[in-house]
Scaffold this motif. Structure first.
Motif, PDB file in Angstrom:
ATOM      1  N   ASP A   1      -7.801  15.129  12.153  1.00  0.00           N
ATOM      2  CA  ASP A   1      -8.355  14.782  10.843  1.00  0.00           C
ATOM      3  C   ASP A   1      -7.248  14.695   9.793  1.00  0.00           C
ATOM      4  OD1 ASP A   1     -10.867  14.730  11.948  1.00  0.00           O
ATOM      5  OD2 ASP A   1     -11.450  16.726  11.222  1.00  0.00           O
ATOM      6  N   VAL A   2      -6.333  15.646   9.806  1.00  0.00           N
ATOM      7  CA  VAL A   2      -5.234  15.646   8.839  1.00  0.00           C
ATOM      8  C   VAL A   2      -4.330  14.439   9.055  1.00  0.00           C
ATOM      9  CG1 VAL A   2      -3.147  16.868   8.114  1.00  0.00           C
ATOM     10  CG2 VAL A   2      -5.262  18.139   8.465  1.00  0.00           C
ATOM     11  N   MET A   3      -4.040  14.117  10.316  1.00  0.00           N
ATOM     12  CA  MET A   3      -3.202  12.957  10.615  1.00  0.00           C
ATOM     13  C   MET A   3      -3.866  11.668  10.137  1.00  0.00           C
ATOM     14  SD  MET A   3      -1.620  13.730  14.402  1.00  0.00           S
ATOM     15  CE  MET A   3      -0.847  12.105  14.464  1.00  0.00           C
ATOM     16  N   SER A   4      -5.178  11.568  10.315  1.00  0.00           N
ATOM     17  CA  SER A   4      -5.897  10.365   9.891  1.00  0.00           C
ATOM     18  C   SER A   4      -5.867  10.215   8.371  1.00  0.00           C
ATOM     19  CB  SER A   4      -7.350  10.418  10.380  1.00  0.00           C
ATOM     20  OG  SER A   4      -7.409  10.427  11.787  1.00  0.00           O
ATOM     21  N   ILE A   5      -6.081  11.317   7.660  1.00  0.00           N
ATOM     22  CA  ILE A   5      -6.042  11.282   6.198  1.00  0.00           C
ATOM     23  C   ILE A   5      -4.647  10.902   5.715  1.00  0.00           C
ATOM     24  CG2 ILE A   5      -6.191  12.711   4.115  1.00  0.00           C
ATOM     25  CD1 ILE A   5      -8.394  14.311   5.580  1.00  0.00           C
ATOM     26  N   GLU A   6      -3.637  11.498   6.320  1.00  0.00           N
ATOM     27  CA  GLU A   6      -2.250  11.202   5.954  1.00  0.00           C
ATOM     28  C   GLU A   6      -1.925   9.734   6.174  1.00  0.00           C
ATOM     29  OE1 GLU A   6       1.059  12.015   8.777  1.00  0.00           O
ATOM     30  OE2 GLU A   6       1.587  13.550   7.315  1.00  0.00           O
ATOM     31  N   SER A   7      -2.386   9.196   7.311  1.00  0.00           N
ATOM     32  CA  SER A   7      -2.128   7.791   7.637  1.00  0.00           C
ATOM     33  C   SER A   7      -2.824   6.859   6.662  1.00  0.00           C
ATOM     34  CB  SER A   7      -2.586   7.495   9.073  1.00  0.00           C
ATOM     35  OG  SER A   7      -2.371   6.139   9.402  1.00  0.00           O
ATOM     36  N   GLU A   8      -4.092   7.143   6.349  1.00  0.00           N
ATOM     37  CA  GLU A   8      -4.840   6.301   5.409  1.00  0.00           C
ATOM     38  C   GLU A   8      -4.194   6.314   4.024  1.00  0.00           C
ATOM     39  OE1 GLU A   8      -8.829   7.689   5.436  1.00  0.00           O
ATOM     40  OE2 GLU A   8      -9.199   7.123   7.526  1.00  0.00           O
ATOM     41  N   ARG A   9      -3.749   7.490   3.583  1.00  0.00           N
ATOM     42  CA  ARG A   9      -3.110   7.595   2.270  1.00  0.00           C
ATOM     43  C   ARG A   9      -1.818   6.783   2.235  1.00  0.00           C
ATOM     44  NH1 ARG A   9      -1.914  12.816   2.228  1.00  0.00           N
ATOM     45  NH2 ARG A   9      -3.994  13.423   1.530  1.00  0.00           N
ATOM     46  N   ALA A  10      -1.016   6.899   3.284  1.00  0.00           N
ATOM     47  CA  ALA A  10       0.252   6.174   3.335  1.00  0.00           C
ATOM     48  C   ALA A  10       0.034   4.672   3.354  1.00  0.00           C
ATOM     49  CB  ALA A  10       1.048   6.605   4.567  1.00  0.00           C
ATOM     50  N   MET A  11      -0.988   4.221   4.096  1.00  0.00           N
ATOM     51  CA  MET A  11      -1.256   2.784   4.177  1.00  0.00           C
ATOM     52  C   MET A  11      -1.799   2.250   2.860  1.00  0.00           C
ATOM     53  SD  MET A  11      -2.625   2.466   8.116  1.00  0.00           S
ATOM     54  CE  MET A  11      -2.600   0.684   8.200  1.00  0.00           C
ATOM     55  N   ARG A  12      -2.603   3.044   2.147  1.00  0.00           N
ATOM     56  CA  ARG A  12      -3.093   2.630   0.830  1.00  0.00           C
ATOM     57  C   ARG A  12      -1.941   2.492  -0.157  1.00  0.00           C
ATOM     58  NH1 ARG A  12      -7.376   6.336   1.488  1.00  0.00           N
ATOM     59  NH2 ARG A  12      -6.289   7.816   0.128  1.00  0.00           N
ATOM     60  N   GLN A  13      -1.008   3.430  -0.103  1.00  0.00           N
ATOM     61  CA  GLN A  13       0.149   3.376  -0.987  1.00  0.00           C
ATOM     62  C   GLN A  13       0.998   2.142  -0.706  1.00  0.00           C
ATOM     63  OE1 GLN A  13       1.969   7.166  -0.251  1.00  0.00           O
ATOM     64  NE2 GLN A  13       0.719   8.231  -1.788  1.00  0.00           N
ATOM     65  N   THR A  14       1.129   1.799   0.581  1.00  0.00           N
ATOM     66  CA  THR A  14       1.904   0.618   0.949  1.00  0.00           C
ATOM     67  C   THR A  14       1.247  -0.646   0.412  1.00  0.00           C
ATOM     68  OG1 THR A  14       2.708   1.681   2.968  1.00  0.00           O
ATOM     69  CG2 THR A  14       2.819  -0.725   2.881  1.00  0.00           C
ATOM     70  N   ILE A  15      -0.083  -0.730   0.532  1.00  0.00           N
ATOM     71  CA  ILE A  15      -0.820  -1.898   0.041  1.00  0.00           C
ATOM     72  C   ILE A  15      -0.691  -2.009  -1.471  1.00  0.00           C
ATOM     73  CG2 ILE A  15      -3.131  -2.883  -0.251  1.00  0.00           C
ATOM     74  CD1 ILE A  15      -3.820  -1.690   2.508  1.00  0.00           C
ATOM     75  N   GLN A  16      -0.818  -0.881  -2.171  1.00  0.00           N
ATOM     76  CA  GLN A  16      -0.722  -0.887  -3.621  1.00  0.00           C
ATOM     77  C   GLN A  16       0.676  -1.291  -4.077  1.00  0.00           C
ATOM     78  OE1 GLN A  16      -1.922   3.068  -4.579  1.00  0.00           O
ATOM     79  NE2 GLN A  16      -4.102   2.678  -4.255  1.00  0.00           N
ATOM     80  N   LEU A  17       1.704  -0.791  -3.383  1.00  0.00           N
ATOM     81  CA  LEU A  17       3.073  -1.128  -3.733  1.00  0.00           C
ATOM     82  C   LEU A  17       3.336  -2.607  -3.518  1.00  0.00           C
ATOM     83  CD1 LEU A  17       5.871  -0.231  -4.615  1.00  0.00           C
ATOM     84  CD2 LEU A  17       6.376   0.356  -2.231  1.00  0.00           C
ATOM     85  N   THR A  18       2.816  -3.149  -2.415  1.00  0.00           N
ATOM     86  CA  THR A  18       2.981  -4.572  -2.141  1.00  0.00           C
ATOM     87  C   THR A  18       2.306  -5.415  -3.215  1.00  0.00           C
ATOM     88  OG1 THR A  18       3.043  -4.153   0.246  1.00  0.00           O
ATOM     89  CG2 THR A  18       2.557  -6.401  -0.449  1.00  0.00           C
ATOM     90  N   ALA A  19       1.104  -4.993  -3.634  1.00  0.00           N
ATOM     91  CA  ALA A  19       0.382  -5.728  -4.671  1.00  0.00           C
ATOM     92  C   ALA A  19       1.159  -5.711  -5.985  1.00  0.00           C
ATOM     93  CB  ALA A  19      -1.000  -5.120  -4.873  1.00  0.00           C
ATOM     94  N   ARG A  20       1.746  -4.562  -6.337  1.00  0.00           N
ATOM     95  CA  ARG A  20       2.527  -4.487  -7.576  1.00  0.00           C
ATOM     96  C   ARG A  20       3.746  -5.390  -7.520  1.00  0.00           C
ATOM     97  NH1 ARG A  20       2.218   1.353  -6.915  1.00  0.00           N
ATOM     98  NH2 ARG A  20       0.329   2.127  -7.923  1.00  0.00           N
ATOM     99  N   ARG A  21       4.417  -5.392  -6.354  1.00  0.00           N
ATOM    100  CA  ARG A  21       5.605  -6.231  -6.205  1.00  0.00           C
ATOM    101  C   ARG A  21       5.255  -7.715  -6.356  1.00  0.00           C
ATOM    102  NH1 ARG A  21       8.390  -3.162  -1.027  1.00  0.00           N
ATOM    103  NH2 ARG A  21       9.493  -1.556  -2.206  1.00  0.00           N
ATOM    104  N   ARG A  22       4.142  -8.106  -5.772  1.00  0.00           N
ATOM    105  CA  ARG A  22       3.718  -9.513  -5.881  1.00  0.00           C
ATOM    106  C   ARG A  22       3.410  -9.871  -7.334  1.00  0.00           C
ATOM    107  NH1 ARG A  22      -0.243  -9.780  -0.552  1.00  0.00           N
ATOM    108  NH2 ARG A  22       1.426  -9.977   0.991  1.00  0.00           N
ATOM    109  N   GLY A  23       2.923  -8.893  -8.089  1.00  0.00           N
ATOM    110  CA  GLY A  23       2.571  -9.149  -9.470  1.00  0.00           C
ATOM    111  C   GLY A  23       3.773  -9.377 -10.372  1.00  0.00           C
ATOM    112  N   PHE A  24       4.958  -8.992  -9.887  1.00  0.00           N
ATOM    113  CA  PHE A  24       6.144  -9.143 -10.707  1.00  0.00           C
ATOM    114  C   PHE A  24       6.634 -10.588 -10.761  1.00  0.00           C
ATOM    115  CE2 PHE A  24       5.955  -4.972 -11.484  1.00  0.00           C
ATOM    116  CZ  PHE A  24       6.569  -4.072 -10.625  1.00  0.00           C
TER     117      PHE A  24
END
Length: 208
Positions: free
Chosen positions: A184-207
Motif C-alpha cells: 500500500d505504501v509503495m503504491s501511494i508513493e508511486s502514484e504521488r511521484a507520477m502525479r508530480q511528474t505529470i504536473q511538472l511536465t504540464a508546467r514546462r509545456r506552459g512556458f
C-alpha cells in the motif's frame, strides 16, 4: 541482519521460520513470491522504455513485458509523437474488416505481439513505455531494484509462500498484514511521484 542479496534473503527466511532444514525449498518460496509481485505490483519503478522500428502491423513484445503503459509512434511525416489507443481484439477485427487505410491510431495485443491498426504503410518508429517484470533473484542475479528498495516486502512475501509447505504457522496474519502495508505504501508513493511528474511536465509545456 541486512537483506541485500539473494543469499541474505534465504538466510533471513530460514531464521524467521526458525528452520535451518529448508535450504532446498526456500528458493522455490522466493520464486513464488516473485510471481505474485509481477501479478500485483504496478509501480513507477517498473516502468521501462523500449523503441522498435516496424514496416508491418505486428511488433514483438519485449521479453520482460507485463503491461503496456503507453505506446507512441513517430513517422517521418509527423512532427511529433502520436499516442496510440488500445482496443480489444474484437474491435480490431471490425476495424480490419472495414479496410480502413490511414495513419496508425490504435493497437491491440494478440499472440505475444502488438498489432498496429491501421497497418503502417512504411517504416514506423514505435516508442513503448511498459511495466517490466521484476528481475528474478538467483545465484547469478543476486539482487534487483525491489530487494534494494523493499527487502521487507521480499521477506514477508517469501515467508507467506512457506506457509502451505509448513502447513501451520500462527504468524501468518502478522506477515500478511505487514506485506500488504508495504504494498500500500509503495503504491501511494508511486502514484504521488507520477502525479508530480505529470504536473511538472504540464508546467514546462506552459512556458512555451
Amino acid at each position: 541482519m541486512a537483506i541485500a542479496t539473494y543469499s541474505d534473503l534465504q538466510s533471513a527466511t530460514a531464521d524467521w521460520l526458525n528452520r535451518q532444514d529448508l535450504t532446498a525449498v526456500i528458493p522455490t518460496f522466493i520464486t513464488l513470491a516473485e510471481a505474485k509481485f509481477n501479478r500485483e505490483l504496478r509501480t513507477r519503478d517498473m516502468l521501462t522504455r523500449s523503441e522498435a522500428i516496424s514496416s508491418n502491423e505486428f511488433v514483438a513484445m519485449p521479453t520482460d513485458f507485463l503491461e503496456a503503459y503507453d505506446l507512441e509512434l513517430n513517422m517521418t511525416n509527423l512532427s511529433s509523437q502520436q499516442r496510440l489507443v488500445y482496443i480489444g481484439p474484437d474491435e480490431a477485427k471490425i476495424l480490419k474488416a472495414n479496410k480502413i487505410h490511414n495513419l496508425p491510431r490504435y493497437f491491440t495485443i494478440i499472440d505475444g505481439a502488438f498489432e498496429i491498426l491501421p497497418a503502417p504503410g512504411g517504416n514506423t518508429d514505435l516508442l513503448l513505455t511498459y511495466y517490466a517484470k521484476i528481475p528474478s533473484l538467483s545465484s547469478t542475479q543476486t539482487t534487483n531494484w525491489l530487494l534494494t528498495k523493499s527487502p521487507d516486502l521480499y521477506l514477508y512475501s517469501t515467508l507467506l509462500e512457506a506457509v502451505p509447505y509448513l502447513k501451520d504457522d500462527s504468524r501468518v496474519a502478522l506477515w500478511a498484514a505487514a506485506r500488504q502495508q508495504v504494498i500500500d505504501v509503495m503504491s501511494i508513493e508511486s502514484e504521488r511521484a507520477m502525479r508530480q511528474t505529470i504536473q511538472l511536465t504540464a508546467r514546462r509545456r506552459g512556458f512555451y
